[in-house]
Design a protein around this motif. Structure first.
Motif, PDB file in Angstrom:
ATOM      1  N   ALA A 129       0.827  -1.209   0.000  1.00  0.00           N
ATOM      2  CA  ALA A 129       0.000   0.000   0.000  1.00  0.00           C
ATOM      3  C   ALA A 129       0.857   1.254   0.000  1.00  0.00           C
ATOM      4  CB  ALA A 129      -0.935   0.000   1.200  1.00  0.00           C
ATOM      5  N   LEU A 130       1.948   1.220   0.753  1.00  0.00           N
ATOM      6  CA  LEU A 130       2.811   2.392   0.864  1.00  0.00           C
ATOM      7  C   LEU A 130       3.397   2.802  -0.489  1.00  0.00           C
ATOM      8  CD1 LEU A 130       4.615   1.604   4.219  1.00  0.00           C
ATOM      9  CD2 LEU A 130       3.207   3.607   3.742  1.00  0.00           C
ATOM     10  N   GLN A 131       3.557   1.838  -1.357  1.00  0.00           N
ATOM     11  CA  GLN A 131       4.092   2.134  -2.682  1.00  0.00           C
ATOM     12  C   GLN A 131       3.120   2.945  -3.522  1.00  0.00           C
ATOM     13  OE1 GLN A 131       5.008  -1.808  -4.097  1.00  0.00           O
ATOM     14  NE2 GLN A 131       6.811  -2.022  -2.784  1.00  0.00           N
ATOM     15  N   LYS A 132       1.873   3.036  -3.070  1.00  0.00           N
ATOM     16  CA  LYS A 132       0.840   3.782  -3.797  1.00  0.00           C
ATOM     17  C   LYS A 132       0.566   5.147  -3.166  1.00  0.00           C
ATOM     18  CE  LYS A 132      -1.548  -0.494  -5.181  1.00  0.00           C
ATOM     19  NZ  LYS A 132      -0.552  -1.423  -4.631  1.00  0.00           N
ATOM     20  N   VAL A 133       1.326   5.499  -2.126  1.00  0.00           N
ATOM     21  CA  VAL A 133       1.053   6.723  -1.378  1.00  0.00           C
ATOM     22  C   VAL A 133       2.201   7.707  -1.581  1.00  0.00           C
ATOM     23  CG1 VAL A 133       0.542   7.689   0.894  1.00  0.00           C
ATOM     24  CG2 VAL A 133      -0.245   5.387   0.325  1.00  0.00           C
ATOM     25  N   ASP A 134       1.935   8.754  -2.326  1.00  0.00           N
ATOM     26  CA  ASP A 134       2.977   9.731  -2.655  1.00  0.00           C
ATOM     27  C   ASP A 134       3.445  10.515  -1.434  1.00  0.00           C
ATOM     28  OD1 ASP A 134       2.838   9.005  -5.318  1.00  0.00           O
ATOM     29  OD2 ASP A 134       1.391  10.568  -5.831  1.00  0.00           O
ATOM     30  N   GLU A 135       2.590  10.606  -0.421  1.00  0.00           N
ATOM     31  CA  GLU A 135       2.924  11.424   0.743  1.00  0.00           C
ATOM     32  C   GLU A 135       3.942  10.764   1.677  1.00  0.00           C
ATOM     33  OE1 GLU A 135      -1.421  12.255  -0.352  1.00  0.00           O
ATOM     34  OE2 GLU A 135      -0.027  10.553  -0.343  1.00  0.00           O
ATOM     35  N   GLY A 176      -4.912   1.285  13.207  1.00  0.00           N
ATOM     36  CA  GLY A 176      -5.171   0.757  11.877  1.00  0.00           C
ATOM     37  C   GLY A 176      -6.479   0.014  11.701  1.00  0.00           C
ATOM     38  N   HIS A 177      -7.581   0.685  11.989  1.00  0.00           N
ATOM     39  CA  HIS A 177      -8.895   0.114  11.674  1.00  0.00           C
ATOM     40  C   HIS A 177      -9.225   0.486  10.231  1.00  0.00           C
ATOM     41  CE1 HIS A 177     -10.169  -1.600  15.498  1.00  0.00           C
ATOM     42  NE2 HIS A 177      -9.598  -0.575  16.099  1.00  0.00           N
ATOM     43  N   ASN A 178      -8.590  -0.230   9.305  1.00  0.00           N
ATOM     44  CA  ASN A 178      -8.648   0.178   7.900  1.00  0.00           C
ATOM     45  C   ASN A 178     -10.009  -0.020   7.247  1.00  0.00           C
ATOM     46  OD1 ASN A 178      -8.623  -2.584   6.378  1.00  0.00           O
ATOM     47  ND2 ASN A 178      -6.962  -2.772   7.871  1.00  0.00           N
ATOM     48  N   GLU A 179     -10.923  -0.763   7.892  1.00  0.00           N
ATOM     49  CA  GLU A 179     -12.242  -0.938   7.287  1.00  0.00           C
ATOM     50  C   GLU A 179     -13.022   0.375   7.276  1.00  0.00           C
ATOM     51  OE1 GLU A 179     -12.667  -3.325   5.337  1.00  0.00           O
ATOM     52  OE2 GLU A 179     -13.799  -4.930   6.320  1.00  0.00           O
ATOM     53  N   GLN A 180     -12.596   1.371   8.052  1.00  0.00           N
ATOM     54  CA  GLN A 180     -13.194   2.695   7.957  1.00  0.00           C
ATOM     55  C   GLN A 180     -13.054   3.261   6.547  1.00  0.00           C
ATOM     56  OE1 GLN A 180     -14.938   4.835   9.774  1.00  0.00           O
ATOM     57  NE2 GLN A 180     -15.030   3.669  11.677  1.00  0.00           N
ATOM     58  N   TYR A 181     -12.072   2.757   5.799  1.00  0.00           N
ATOM     59  CA  TYR A 181     -11.788   3.266   4.460  1.00  0.00           C
ATOM     60  C   TYR A 181     -12.274   2.312   3.367  1.00  0.00           C
ATOM     61  CZ  TYR A 181      -8.848   6.089   7.467  1.00  0.00           C
ATOM     62  OH  TYR A 181      -8.412   6.897   8.482  1.00  0.00           O
ATOM     63  N   ASN A 182     -12.977   1.254   3.767  1.00  0.00           N
ATOM     64  CA  ASN A 182     -13.576   0.338   2.800  1.00  0.00           C
ATOM     65  C   ASN A 182     -14.623   1.096   1.990  1.00  0.00           C
ATOM     66  OD1 ASN A 182     -15.755  -1.595   1.903  1.00  0.00           O
ATOM     67  ND2 ASN A 182     -14.305  -3.081   2.712  1.00  0.00           N
ATOM     68  N   ALA A 183     -14.533   1.012   0.670  1.00  0.00           N
ATOM     69  CA  ALA A 183     -15.391   1.833  -0.194  1.00  0.00           C
ATOM     70  C   ALA A 183     -16.875   1.576   0.043  1.00  0.00           C
ATOM     71  CB  ALA A 183     -15.042   1.567  -1.656  1.00  0.00           C
ATOM     72  N   ALA A 184     -17.257   0.326   0.298  1.00  0.00           N
ATOM     73  CA  ALA A 184     -18.672   0.020   0.538  1.00  0.00           C
ATOM     74  C   ALA A 184     -19.138   0.618   1.860  1.00  0.00           C
ATOM     75  CB  ALA A 184     -18.890  -1.495   0.532  1.00  0.00           C
ATOM     76  N   GLU A 233     -17.018   0.914  -6.687  1.00  0.00           N
ATOM     77  CA  GLU A 233     -15.660   0.738  -7.189  1.00  0.00           C
ATOM     78  C   GLU A 233     -14.716   0.409  -6.039  1.00  0.00           C
ATOM     79  OE1 GLU A 233     -12.221   3.154  -9.726  1.00  0.00           O
ATOM     80  OE2 GLU A 233     -14.185   4.066  -9.336  1.00  0.00           O
ATOM     81  N   ARG A 234     -13.958  -0.665  -6.187  1.00  0.00           N
ATOM     82  CA  ARG A 234     -13.019  -1.075  -5.150  1.00  0.00           C
ATOM     83  C   ARG A 234     -11.861  -0.086  -5.055  1.00  0.00           C
ATOM     84  NH1 ARG A 234     -12.170  -6.003  -2.815  1.00  0.00           N
ATOM     85  NH2 ARG A 234     -13.521  -7.009  -4.349  1.00  0.00           N
ATOM     86  N   THR A 235     -11.476   0.255  -3.830  1.00  0.00           N
ATOM     87  CA  THR A 235     -10.321   1.119  -3.603  1.00  0.00           C
ATOM     88  C   THR A 235      -9.370   0.437  -2.627  1.00  0.00           C
ATOM     89  OG1 THR A 235     -11.448   2.259  -1.794  1.00  0.00           O
ATOM     90  CG2 THR A 235     -11.656   3.227  -4.000  1.00  0.00           C
ATOM     91  N   ASN A 236      -8.179   0.971  -2.485  1.00  0.00           N
ATOM     92  CA  ASN A 236      -7.197   0.411  -1.564  1.00  0.00           C
ATOM     93  C   ASN A 236      -7.367   1.080  -0.206  1.00  0.00           C
ATOM     94  OD1 ASN A 236      -4.737  -0.090  -0.063  1.00  0.00           O
ATOM     95  ND2 ASN A 236      -3.842  -0.823  -1.978  1.00  0.00           N
ATOM     96  N   ALA A 237      -8.010   0.370   0.730  1.00  0.00           N
ATOM     97  CA  ALA A 237      -8.315   0.945   2.037  1.00  0.00           C
ATOM     98  C   ALA A 237      -7.046   1.281   2.814  1.00  0.00           C
ATOM     99  CB  ALA A 237      -9.188  -0.012   2.843  1.00  0.00           C
ATOM    100  N   LEU A 238      -6.039   0.443   2.715  1.00  0.00           N
ATOM    101  CA  LEU A 238      -4.794   0.713   3.439  1.00  0.00           C
ATOM    102  C   LEU A 238      -4.117   1.984   2.920  1.00  0.00           C
ATOM    103  CD1 LEU A 238      -3.120  -2.792   3.916  1.00  0.00           C
ATOM    104  CD2 LEU A 238      -4.032  -1.294   5.693  1.00  0.00           C
ATOM    105  N   ALA A 239      -4.108   2.158   1.599  1.00  0.00           N
ATOM    106  CA  ALA A 239      -3.506   3.363   1.032  1.00  0.00           C
ATOM    107  C   ALA A 239      -4.277   4.603   1.479  1.00  0.00           C
ATOM    108  CB  ALA A 239      -3.478   3.274  -0.492  1.00  0.00           C
ATOM    109  N   ALA A 240      -5.617   4.511   1.507  1.00  0.00           N
ATOM    110  CA  ALA A 240      -6.435   5.641   1.966  1.00  0.00           C
ATOM    111  C   ALA A 240      -6.142   5.952   3.430  1.00  0.00           C
ATOM    112  CB  ALA A 240      -7.910   5.322   1.772  1.00  0.00           C
ATOM    113  N   GLN A 241      -5.964   4.914   4.220  1.00  0.00           N
ATOM    114  CA  GLN A 241      -5.627   5.105   5.630  1.00  0.00           C
ATOM    115  C   GLN A 241      -4.287   5.818   5.780  1.00  0.00           C
ATOM    116  OE1 GLN A 241      -6.036   2.034   9.122  1.00  0.00           O
ATOM    117  NE2 GLN A 241      -4.101   1.660   8.103  1.00  0.00           N
ATOM    118  N   TRP A 242      -3.320   5.433   4.982  1.00  0.00           N
ATOM    119  CA  TRP A 242      -2.003   6.058   5.054  1.00  0.00           C
ATOM    120  C   TRP A 242      -2.064   7.530   4.653  1.00  0.00           C
ATOM    121  CZ3 TRP A 242       2.263   5.161   7.452  1.00  0.00           C
ATOM    122  CH2 TRP A 242       2.570   3.849   7.853  1.00  0.00           C
ATOM    123  N   ARG A 243      -2.880   7.869   3.670  1.00  0.00           N
ATOM    124  CA  ARG A 243      -3.009   9.279   3.279  1.00  0.00           C
ATOM    125  C   ARG A 243      -3.617  10.096   4.412  1.00  0.00           C
ATOM    126  NH1 ARG A 243      -4.887   6.581  -1.517  1.00  0.00           N
ATOM    127  NH2 ARG A 243      -3.179   6.519  -3.041  1.00  0.00           N
TER     128      ARG A 243
END
Length: 307
Positions: free
Chosen positions: A20-26, A117-125, A266-276
């Motif tokens: 996921a970190l590889q997808k996070v520019d920040e 890291g409760h990453n399901e907060q960022y689950n798109a559904a 649309e599926r998104t990367n919840a971990l990447a969203a959490q990192w942002r």
């Protein structure tokens, strides 16, 4: 500027964070740490260490992610927090509520971010279901039912299904219901040879009258991640595994008036969203509500395990 970050733990979940970190520019990943030397291969060109203190001294990260067994969370997080380093710690926040409160106190004292890291907060559904609930599409929430079934995890040996899977839903439910928990009870349908819970059913009653039921299992022969939100004017069934919503509205007393609409998500990367979100918090600040909610979720889990 990018946030200089170290990843601590390269097990199954740690590798997901690495991807996921590889997808996070920040984020600028400056180090990885793991006590298992053979996991060095996953680090690629990122400097690898087998000791957290040595890594901090050498790489001086601004933030760390702790993706290690639950029992190690407190010691590792305190080392970072007391050194003025922002921390993202995987759920559950710690092995006990007392330990979790010590982490929050350390973060407050050092004026750094502690994010759980409760990453399901960022689950798109879930995000879309929450948007609809908050907009009043189904009226006032009356009940929430969740089911989370997954395979037996070979990677986990220190906690049972309540702290592995169930705690996801406790935290999600707490984020939706603005009312104190009044009662928690439940049952464990199976325990492993070492006493870990493998299948649980939990019932939660809130002061507002809202009820929630959470079923989590390692031993059910199917995979499922779903939440049903029951409101006074309709319901939403959210498929968190294959993002999709079924929204039903109408007069429940007249079945012929009920209308159900299907909404693929649309599926998104919840971990990447959490990192942002975490990176933004370290720059702009954020409230401690998510930490308090993580502690409250741990409290519910502890009550169930001890019952």
């Amino acid at each position: 500027m990018k946030l200089r970050t170290a990843l601590i733990g390269l097990g199954s979940m740690g590798q997901k964070h690495l991807n996921a970190l590889q997808k996070v520019d920040e984020i600028d990943l400056v180090a990885v740490v793991d006590s298992v030397p053979t996991r060095r291969i996953f680090a690629g060109d990122v400097p690898f260490f087998d000791d957290v203190a040595e890594m901090i001294a050498n790489r001086r990260p601004e933030a760390v992610a702790i993706v290690t067994p639950t029992i190690t969370h407190e010691e590792t997080a305190l080392l970072a927090l007391e050194g003025g380093i922002h921390v993202l710690v995987e759920k559950p926040i710690a092995h006990s509520e007392a330990a979790a409160k010590r982490l929050l106190a350390a973060a407050l004292a050092a004026n750094v971010v502690l994010h759980v890291g409760h990453n399901e907060q960022y689950n798109a559904a879930f995000v879309d279901a929450r948007r609809r609930v908050d907009a009043g599409e189904i009226g006032d929430i009356v009940a929430i039912n969740s089911r989370r079934f997954g395979p037996y995890p070979k990677r986990i040996t220190d906690v049972g299904v309540t702290l592995d899977l169930g705690i996801h839903d406790f935290e999600l439910i707490l984020s939706l219901v603005d009312s104190p928990v009044r009662n928690v009870h439940g049952f464990c349908a199976s325990k492993s040879e070492v006493g870990l819970d493998e299948h649980i059913v939990a019932n939660i009653k809130f002061g507002s009258g809202v009820t929630a039921t959470v079923e989590a299992s390692w031993i059910c022969h199917r995979h499922e991640r779903s939440m049903l939100f029951v409101g006074t004017r309709g319901s939403i069934l959210a498929n968190l595994g294959n993002p999709h919503l079924s929204v039903t509205r109408g007069n429940n007393a007249a079945v012929e008036t009920l209308v159900t609409e299907e909404f693929p998500i649309e599926r998104t990367n919840a971990l990447a969203a959490q990192w942002r979100t975490f990176a933004a918090c370290t720059t702009h600040g954020c409230n401690r509500g998510s930490c308090n909610r993580a502690i409250a979720a741990l409290n519910i889990a502890t009550q169930l395990i001890q019952s």
